[in-house]
Design an enzyme around this catalytic site. Structure first.
Site, mmCIF file in Angstrom:
data_model
loop_
_atom_site.group_PDB
_atom_site.id
_atom_site.type_symbol
_atom_site.label_atom_id
_atom_site.label_comp_id
_atom_site.label_asym_id
_atom_site.label_seq_id
_atom_site.Cartn_x
_atom_site.Cartn_y
_atom_site.Cartn_z
ATOM 1 N N GLY A 98 0.751 -1.327 -0.001
ATOM 2 C CA GLY A 98 -0.116 0.049 -0.048
ATOM 3 C C GLY A 98 0.767 1.108 0.016
ATOM 4 O O GLY A 98 2.239 1.171 -0.306
ATOM 5 N N ASN A 99 0.215 2.305 0.383
ATOM 6 C CA ASN A 99 1.071 3.562 0.325
ATOM 7 C C ASN A 99 0.407 4.437 1.583
ATOM 8 O O ASN A 99 -0.605 4.209 2.085
ATOM 9 C CB ASN A 99 1.026 4.345 -1.012
ATOM 10 C CG ASN A 99 -0.306 4.661 -1.509
ATOM 11 O OD1 ASN A 99 -0.865 5.496 -0.797
ATOM 12 N ND2 ASN A 99 -0.637 3.922 -2.605
#
Ligand code: C5P
Length: 400
Positions: free
Chosen positions: A209-210
């Protein structure tokens, strides 16, 4: 856009949700409003006037006269002073009195004297809420042009579960903000907005993810809806509260592929799409069906595939008259990269934020942007809060 300088009467009635009124006063004051609290006598059983007068910085009004001085509180002057009156919580009894002009306390007389817009946030037990008299009284209030801030379903003070919880103070403030900032230059328009990160599954407990929080995209959704648009907000996994607006439909997704599917369904009938999501560029080729174990295993090698580029796909499908807005979050060669994206993805404008600017990018409540338009303009903006940034983005989009 804020409530700066707005005169707001907060009417508080005798329901258990009155304990939330202290927070509501605090939030209104923080948003810049001047707040005059008017309580029914019953409300004082639930929350003390001292708390409310301290938070609002004004003596609370509850009686027609101050007992020891005989000073008369003019409900007429008060009604005229107000830019808005909010009754929260509004009990079944007060709603009934407002609907039928039973002016036996300061709150209802002030209501009857006020020319300002009225907002009513009902709070009561589910059976009282469902009673035909409540339904009829609320529809009478609507017919007077009052705004009803619908109560929510959930656990109630009676421990029963159903509709009757007062809307949360943050959301009530948002309703007022939206009311005072309303421009209707997006009325009748359909706007698709993506927001947040995407999570690409490695195994049932892990993902790629980020750091995107969704704050920028949610602010754009709120702003667009406030200006009259019908918004579809396709959101990756975030932990911020969902925007509250009757014109915002939220589609929750997890991965880039799911986000693409949701967007492809909505885009053909949209007038504009604003691609704010931080879509993961890669996803594991073959996510493991079971948790990858540490013991005795070599560190796993995770093979990745390229995710679909949602903005590019919509850019390829774009028909004349549709506007497509992309974002570019860059750390270097910002301008060149942003302009390249404009071309490559067939966008009408790109909103650039650079991680080199303090206060810009992920997780902050502010952002500093530069907009590049397909008609060749480069428009830099100051550091602002994300809601104000959202307004600049929509203004620039409309200039196209
Ligand atoms: O190429 P880059 O990821 O930097 O482009 C950013 C823009 O493209 C953003 O508007 C983002 O929402 C969009 N995008 C997308 N799908 C991807 C990657 C980026 O829609 N897979």
């Amino acid at each position: 856009m804020s409530l700066a300088g707005k005169h707001i009467i907060l009417g508080i009635t005798g329901g258990i949700a009155a304990y939330k009124s202290a927070l509501l006063v605090r939030l209104l004051v923080k948003a810049g409003a001047e707040v005059q609290v008017v309580m029914t006598p019953n409300a004082k059983e639930f929350i003390t006037p001292v708390t409310l007068s301290t938070l609002s910085g004004k003596p609370v009004i509850s009686e027609f006269f101050t007992a020891n001085t005989g000073e008369w509180h003019s409900h007429v002057d008060l009604g005229l002073w107000a830019d808005a009156m909010v009754v929260a919580p509004a009990t079944a009894s007060t709603i009934g009195k407002m609907a039928n002009g039973v002016a036996d306390n300061m709150l209802v007389t002030t209501y009857l004297s006020s020319k300002a817009p009225i907002f009513v946030a009902p709070a009561m037990d589910l059976d009282m809420m469902a009673h035909p008299s409540t339904t009829r009284n609320l529809s009478l209030l609507r017919s007077y042009g009052n705004h009803i801030i619908e109560s929510r379903a959930g656990e109630l003070a009676s421990h029963l579960t159903g509709k009757g919880r007062m809307e949360e103070p943050e959301a009530i403030v948002e309703v007022l903000r939206a009311y005072f900032s309303r421009k209707d230059d997006l009325a009748g328009k359909k706007v698709l907005i993506t927001a947040g990160p995407t999570f690409e599954r490695i195994d049932p407990v892990r993902f790629i993810g980020n750091y995107s929080t969704g704050k920028m995209g949610y602010a754009i959704a709120q702003e667009a809806a406030g200006r009259g648009a019908e918004v579809t907000l396709v959101s990756g996994p975030v932990s911020i509260p969902a925007p509250v607006h009757p014109n915002i439909r939220i589609v929750n997704v997890e991965s880039a592929q799911q986000m693409l599917d949701a967007c492809e369904e909505v885009f053909p009938t949209a007038d504009a799409a604003i691609m704010c999501a931080a879509v993961a560029d890669y996803a594991p080729v073959a996510p493991s069906a079971i948790k990858i174990k540490r013991e005795g295993n070599e560190p796993p090698v995770i093979h990745l595939v390229k995710n679909p580029d949602i903005a590019r796909a919509l850019g390829a499908a774009k028909r004349p008259g549709q506007l497509l807005v992309g974002f570019a979050l860059e750390t270097d060669h910002e301008g060149d990269n942003a302009r390249a994206k404009l071309q490559a993805k067939n966008l009408d404008m790109v909103v650039l934020n650079s991680l080199r600017d303090a206060g810009a990018g992920f997780a902050t409540d502010t952002n500093k942007i530069t907009i590049f338009t397909a008609d060749g303009r480069t428009v830099p903006f100051e550091l602002k809060d994300k809601r104000a940034v959202a307004s600049d983005i929509i203004d620039t989009m409309l200039s196209l």
